[in-house]
Design a protein around this motif. Structure first.
Motif, PDB file in Angstrom:
ATOM      1  N   LYS A  13       0.826  -1.219   0.000  1.00  0.00           N
ATOM      2  CA  LYS A  13       0.000   0.000   0.000  1.00  0.00           C
ATOM      3  C   LYS A  13       0.851   1.256   0.000  1.00  0.00           C
ATOM      4  O   LYS A  13       0.503   2.262  -0.624  1.00  0.00           O
ATOM      5  CB  LYS A  13      -0.925   0.017   1.226  1.00  0.00           C
ATOM      6  N   SER A  14       1.962   1.202   0.714  1.00  0.00           N
ATOM      7  CA  SER A  14       2.797   2.396   0.865  1.00  0.00           C
ATOM      8  C   SER A  14       3.433   2.831  -0.453  1.00  0.00           C
ATOM      9  O   SER A  14       3.893   3.966  -0.578  1.00  0.00           O
ATOM     10  CB  SER A  14       3.890   2.147   1.907  1.00  0.00           C
ATOM     11  N   GLU A  15       3.457   1.934  -1.426  1.00  0.00           N
ATOM     12  CA  GLU A  15       4.089   2.258  -2.708  1.00  0.00           C
ATOM     13  C   GLU A  15       3.275   3.259  -3.522  1.00  0.00           C
ATOM     14  O   GLU A  15       3.809   3.915  -4.417  1.00  0.00           O
ATOM     15  CB  GLU A  15       4.298   0.970  -3.517  1.00  0.00           C
ATOM     16  N   THR A  16       1.985   3.396  -3.220  1.00  0.00           N
ATOM     17  CA  THR A  16       1.125   4.302  -3.986  1.00  0.00           C
ATOM     18  C   THR A  16       0.483   5.389  -3.124  1.00  0.00           C
ATOM     19  O   THR A  16      -0.432   6.069  -3.577  1.00  0.00           O
ATOM     20  CB  THR A  16       0.017   3.510  -4.711  1.00  0.00           C
ATOM     21  N   ALA A  17       0.925   5.525  -1.875  1.00  0.00           N
ATOM     22  CA  ALA A  17       0.303   6.507  -0.982  1.00  0.00           C
ATOM     23  C   ALA A  17       1.358   7.217  -0.151  1.00  0.00           C
ATOM     24  O   ALA A  17       2.432   6.682   0.127  1.00  0.00           O
ATOM     25  CB  ALA A  17      -0.719   5.831  -0.071  1.00  0.00           C
ATOM     26  N   ASP A  18       1.018   8.449   0.255  1.00  0.00           N
ATOM     27  CA  ASP A  18       1.907   9.228   1.127  1.00  0.00           C
ATOM     28  C   ASP A  18       1.656   8.937   2.594  1.00  0.00           C
ATOM     29  O   ASP A  18       2.516   9.179   3.447  1.00  0.00           O
ATOM     30  CB  ASP A  18       1.689  10.725   0.876  1.00  0.00           C
ATOM     31  N   ALA A  19       0.443   8.454   2.902  1.00  0.00           N
ATOM     32  CA  ALA A  19       0.073   8.153   4.284  1.00  0.00           C
ATOM     33  C   ALA A  19      -0.935   7.016   4.274  1.00  0.00           C
ATOM     34  O   ALA A  19      -1.690   6.844   3.308  1.00  0.00           O
ATOM     35  CB  ALA A  19      -0.518   9.384   4.970  1.00  0.00           C
ATOM     36  N   LEU A  20      -0.951   6.243   5.355  1.00  0.00           N
ATOM     37  CA  LEU A  20      -1.838   5.089   5.466  1.00  0.00           C
ATOM     38  C   LEU A  20      -2.710   5.225   6.706  1.00  0.00           C
ATOM     39  O   LEU A  20      -2.247   5.662   7.763  1.00  0.00           O
ATOM     40  CB  LEU A  20      -1.038   3.791   5.577  1.00  0.00           C
ATOM     41  N   ILE A  21      -3.981   4.823   6.563  1.00  0.00           N
ATOM     42  CA  ILE A  21      -4.891   4.763   7.705  1.00  0.00           C
ATOM     43  C   ILE A  21      -5.613   3.424   7.645  1.00  0.00           C
ATOM     44  O   ILE A  21      -6.124   3.026   6.594  1.00  0.00           O
ATOM     45  CB  ILE A  21      -5.932   5.903   7.672  1.00  0.00           C
ATOM     46  N   ASP A  22      -5.643   2.717   8.767  1.00  0.00           N
ATOM     47  CA  ASP A  22      -6.397   1.469   8.889  1.00  0.00           C
ATOM     48  C   ASP A  22      -7.551   1.683   9.859  1.00  0.00           C
ATOM     49  O   ASP A  22      -7.371   2.307  10.921  1.00  0.00           O
ATOM     50  CB  ASP A  22      -5.523   0.339   9.430  1.00  0.00           C
TER      51      ASP A  22
ATOM     52  N   PHE B  42       1.313   6.703   9.472  1.00  0.00           N
ATOM     53  CA  PHE B  42       0.448   5.532   9.529  1.00  0.00           C
ATOM     54  C   PHE B  42      -0.379   5.612  10.798  1.00  0.00           C
ATOM     55  O   PHE B  42       0.155   5.768  11.888  1.00  0.00           O
ATOM     56  CB  PHE B  42       1.284   4.248   9.513  1.00  0.00           C
ATOM     57  N   ASP B  43      -1.687   5.536  10.647  1.00  0.00           N
ATOM     58  CA  ASP B  43      -2.588   5.672  11.786  1.00  0.00           C
ATOM     59  C   ASP B  43      -3.554   4.495  11.793  1.00  0.00           C
ATOM     60  O   ASP B  43      -4.013   4.051  10.736  1.00  0.00           O
ATOM     61  CB  ASP B  43      -3.369   6.985  11.688  1.00  0.00           C
ATOM     62  N   VAL B  44      -3.835   3.974  12.973  1.00  0.00           N
ATOM     63  CA  VAL B  44      -4.835   2.924  13.135  1.00  0.00           C
ATOM     64  C   VAL B  44      -5.951   3.472  14.011  1.00  0.00           C
ATOM     65  O   VAL B  44      -5.697   3.914  15.133  1.00  0.00           O
ATOM     66  CB  VAL B  44      -4.234   1.665  13.785  1.00  0.00           C
ATOM     67  N   LYS B  45      -7.162   3.473  13.495  1.00  0.00           N
ATOM     68  CA  LYS B  45      -8.326   3.899  14.268  1.00  0.00           C
ATOM     69  C   LYS B  45      -9.070   2.645  14.721  1.00  0.00           C
ATOM     70  O   LYS B  45      -9.483   1.814  13.911  1.00  0.00           O
ATOM     71  CB  LYS B  45      -9.256   4.776  13.431  1.00  0.00           C
ATOM     72  N   LEU B  46      -9.207   2.491  16.024  1.00  0.00           N
ATOM     73  CA  LEU B  46      -9.877   1.324  16.591  1.00  0.00           C
ATOM     74  C   LEU B  46     -11.360   1.607  16.809  1.00  0.00           C
ATOM     75  O   LEU B  46     -11.729   2.640  17.373  1.00  0.00           O
ATOM     76  CB  LEU B  46      -9.218   0.926  17.913  1.00  0.00           C
ATOM     77  N   ILE B  47     -12.185   0.682  16.354  1.00  0.00           N
ATOM     78  CA  ILE B  47     -13.635   0.852  16.388  1.00  0.00           C
ATOM     79  C   ILE B  47     -14.247  -0.148  17.359  1.00  0.00           C
ATOM     80  O   ILE B  47     -14.052  -1.358  17.224  1.00  0.00           O
ATOM     81  CB  ILE B  47     -14.254   0.620  14.984  1.00  0.00           C
ATOM     82  N   GLN B  48     -14.966   0.360  18.332  1.00  0.00           N
ATOM     83  CA  GLN B  48     -15.655  -0.527  19.261  1.00  0.00           C
ATOM     84  C   GLN B  48     -16.876  -1.160  18.586  1.00  0.00           C
ATOM     85  O   GLN B  48     -17.505  -0.565  17.718  1.00  0.00           O
ATOM     86  CB  GLN B  48     -16.101   0.239  20.506  1.00  0.00           C
ATOM     87  N   MET B  49     -17.200  -2.345  19.028  1.00  0.00           N
ATOM     88  CA  MET B  49     -18.355  -3.053  18.482  1.00  0.00           C
ATOM     89  C   MET B  49     -19.651  -2.335  18.858  1.00  0.00           C
ATOM     90  O   MET B  49     -19.702  -1.581  19.829  1.00  0.00           O
ATOM     91  CB  MET B  49     -18.397  -4.486  19.010  1.00  0.00           C
ATOM     92  N   VAL B  50     -20.676  -2.613  18.081  1.00  0.00           N
ATOM     93  CA  VAL B  50     -22.000  -2.057  18.334  1.00  0.00           C
ATOM     94  C   VAL B  50     -22.875  -3.142  18.951  1.00  0.00           C
ATOM     95  O   VAL B  50     -22.915  -4.280  18.456  1.00  0.00           O
ATOM     96  CB  VAL B  50     -22.645  -1.559  17.027  1.00  0.00           C
TER      97      VAL B  50
END
Length: 569
Positions: free
Chosen positions: A338-347, A373-381
């Motif tokens: 993914k990093s080969e085509t982007a300046d920043a990554l978000i998961d 690179f940022d990871v956003k954690l999502i709590q379950m519903v």
């Protein structure tokens, strides 16, 4: 440009006239509304931020800035508060002009260029391709999609990506489950679906399609002959289901990346070679499991990533003892790609993946030279019906599909609700409450504000009041309070984008809607505060121009959230 950007530029121009702050970092300087509106219209911490570097007391620096700011167009007063905060009061015409700017920019009001065309890859949803989408996937899907739109709105170029986990054991289970349905389609009595396979009815059409394509060729054939073709076709069928389900929420990804293709392209080998060259992968033996050791456990030499160098409690294997890649090893290689085509990554990940964040961040930093690179954690519903939790289990087949929920309450309700709380906070989705017509339901409250504004426009037209240019000078201090809140929208966009938190837009829209409803309700007791005043068409036109501006801000915010603004309710 918008009002806050204008006055940030004015502040910087004033600072440029002070030699004692020349060359100092201004990154942490803010121009924002004061916490207490009684203190003025704008506040800045400039003197507090720069005083130490300038070698003076904050209040002395504020005093030096005061006359320079008093000379700024539109500023009527500059006041120094506490140890050195600076509060500015603006002329009423400044806010009236901003209302005109809102109308002129329309759908682009609040759109920014702070992203500087940076390419950001956002990977979200990425559910295993073993069945239709269920509500366990919904929140991450909506948060990721809204974040993508938010970043685009703030000047980024965005790649929306879905990672298809089609190289693990779960897709072999899918293929075996499809084989059962294939035999069923050809007339075999398969009875109960065997334990460990996917029992959902959604695989019946897959089995029928396989029967139509292959006839009885694989009914009694050994697994080795049919596993790969069945796996390929079953995964493809599941992706069709998944894409259709996501489309119900208005979600469309730009890229679907296959784990199997990543491995076929030798990306894991390339990532390993890169890390070995940096001394971050070595061949070693894992420590024995803590606690009672299994008698069959024996030490095996494996390639290990030095995650302890980045604060992990042990180094992590990137390959298994059979030579196949671990999930971590495969995921590391995928991020490398993914990093080969982007300046920043978000998961966008479920909170159950929190334990792996540190090691994948470390690996990405090592592989990409430190790309953001940022990871956003999502709590379950937690899904509720009649106050009782609804159980969801893909393996049992007893789960609530995303399609069912969207069909019951609608796309807009689902999307807004998923953004009505911070992503890492627990959420209950109560079928009754999300459609409740009350102030406590933010979906309804914001939509009702927009519908009310549209209704006002229709009533004013029916009253025969139209035409001409609205005289914004008719708007008084009470009216301007609404405009001041509307003018904050670009700031909200900027802060939400920089923090990667689209829920901030939802919170702001609720507050704006509350301010509008309060403004509207005052007219119930005070006829002079109404928008429609039949015997005063000039004031009516001015106030309609104002509330139409509020409606425009609501539409802009809802568009970022992927929600359609209601025309009537």
């Amino acid at each position: 440009m918008t009002l806050y950007l204008d006055y940030t530029a004015h502040l910087n121009a004033a600072l440029d006239q002070l030699p004692l702050v020349e060359g100092l970092n201004r990154a942490n300087i803010a121009v924002e509304p004061p916490r207490d509106p009684a203190h003025g219209d704008l506040a800045t911490n400039a003197a507090m931020v720069l005083a130490k570097g300038a070698g003076v007391k904050p209040r002395d620096l504020a005093e030096a800035l005061k006359p320079l700011l008093e000379a700024v167009p539109g500023v009527t007063a500059v006041e120094i508060a506490g140890p050195g905060f600076i509060n500015l009061r603006l002329a009423d015409q400044v806010w009236r002009d901003e209302l005109t700017r809102i109308h002129a920019a329309a759908g682009d009001y609040g759109r920014l260029d702070t992203g500087a065309n940076q390419i950001v890859n956002i990977e979200y949803v990425s559910a295993n391709p073993t069945g239709p989408m269920h509500m366990g996937h919904c929140r991450g899907a909506v948060v990721g999609d809204a974040l993508a739109t938010l970043l685009q709105y703030s000047g980024h170029r965005v790649i929306k990506e879905y990672y298809v986990n089609d190289a693990g054991g779960q897709v072999d289970v899918l293929a075996r489950s499809a084989h059962v349905r294939y035999r069923e389609a050809l007339g075999s009595d398969v009875g109960e679906i065997p334990e460990g396979l996917y029992p959902g009815d959604y695989l019946i059409p897959v089995g029928q399609a396989l029967a139509a394509e292959f006839g009885d060729k694989y009914v009694d054939a050994p697994e080795a002959e049919w596993l790969v073709p069945f796996r390929t076709r079953a995964v493809a069928a599941m992706l069709v289901l998944i894409k259709a389900d996501l489309a119900l929420l208005g979600i469309h990804h730009d890229v679907f990346s296959s784990e199997a293709e990543v491995q076929a392209a030798k990306k894991p080998e390339a990532a390993e070679a890169r890390l070995r060259a940096e001394g971050l992968v070595y061949d070693g033996v894992l420590e024995a499991p803590k606690g009672q050791v299994d008698e069959e456990w024996e030490p095996v030499e494996l390639p290990l990533f030095r995650s302890t160098k980045f604060g992990d409690d042990q180094d992590r294997p990137i390959k298994k003892s059979d030579g196949s890649w671990t999930y971590f090893g495969a995921d590391m290689a995928y991020h490398f790609q993914k990093s080969e085509t982007a300046d920043a990554l978000i998961d966008i990940w479920g909170a159950d993946h929190a334990g792996t964040v540190k090691r994948i961040r470390a690996a990405v930093a090592a592989l990409t030279g430190g790309k953001p690179f940022d990871v956003k954690l999502i709590q379950m519903v937690r899904l509720l019906r009649d106050g009782e939790p609804v159980k969801m289990s893909k393996r049992s087949g007893n789960f609530v599909t995303l399609a069912d929920v969207v069909g019951e309450v609608g796309k807009d309700v689902v999307r807004f609700t998923m953004l009505s709380r911070k992503a890492d906070a627990q959420m209950d989705f109560d079928f009754a409450k999300v459609v409740e017509a009350s102030k406590d339901n933010p979906v309804f409250y914001v939509q009702y504000a927009h519908a009310r504004i549209r209704s006002l426009a229709r009533k004013i037209a029916e009253a025969g009041i139209s035409g001409g240019n609205p005289d914004v000078a008719k708007l008084d201090a009470e009216d301007l309070t609404l405009i001041k809140m509307a003018a904050q929208f670009p700031r909200i966009v900027e802060s939400a984008a920089s923090s990667r938190e689209p829920h901030r837009v939802a919170f702001y829209l609720y507050d704006l809607a509350a301010a509008f409803h309060a403004f509207f309700n005052v007219g119930n007791d005070r006829p002079d505060r109404r928008v429609l005043i039949v015997n005063d068409p000039d004031l009516t036109q001015a106030r309609l121009f104002m509330v139409d501006g509020i409606g425009q801000i609501i539409r802009n915010g809802l568009s970022i959230m992927g929600v359609t603004a209601a025309e009537e309710m």
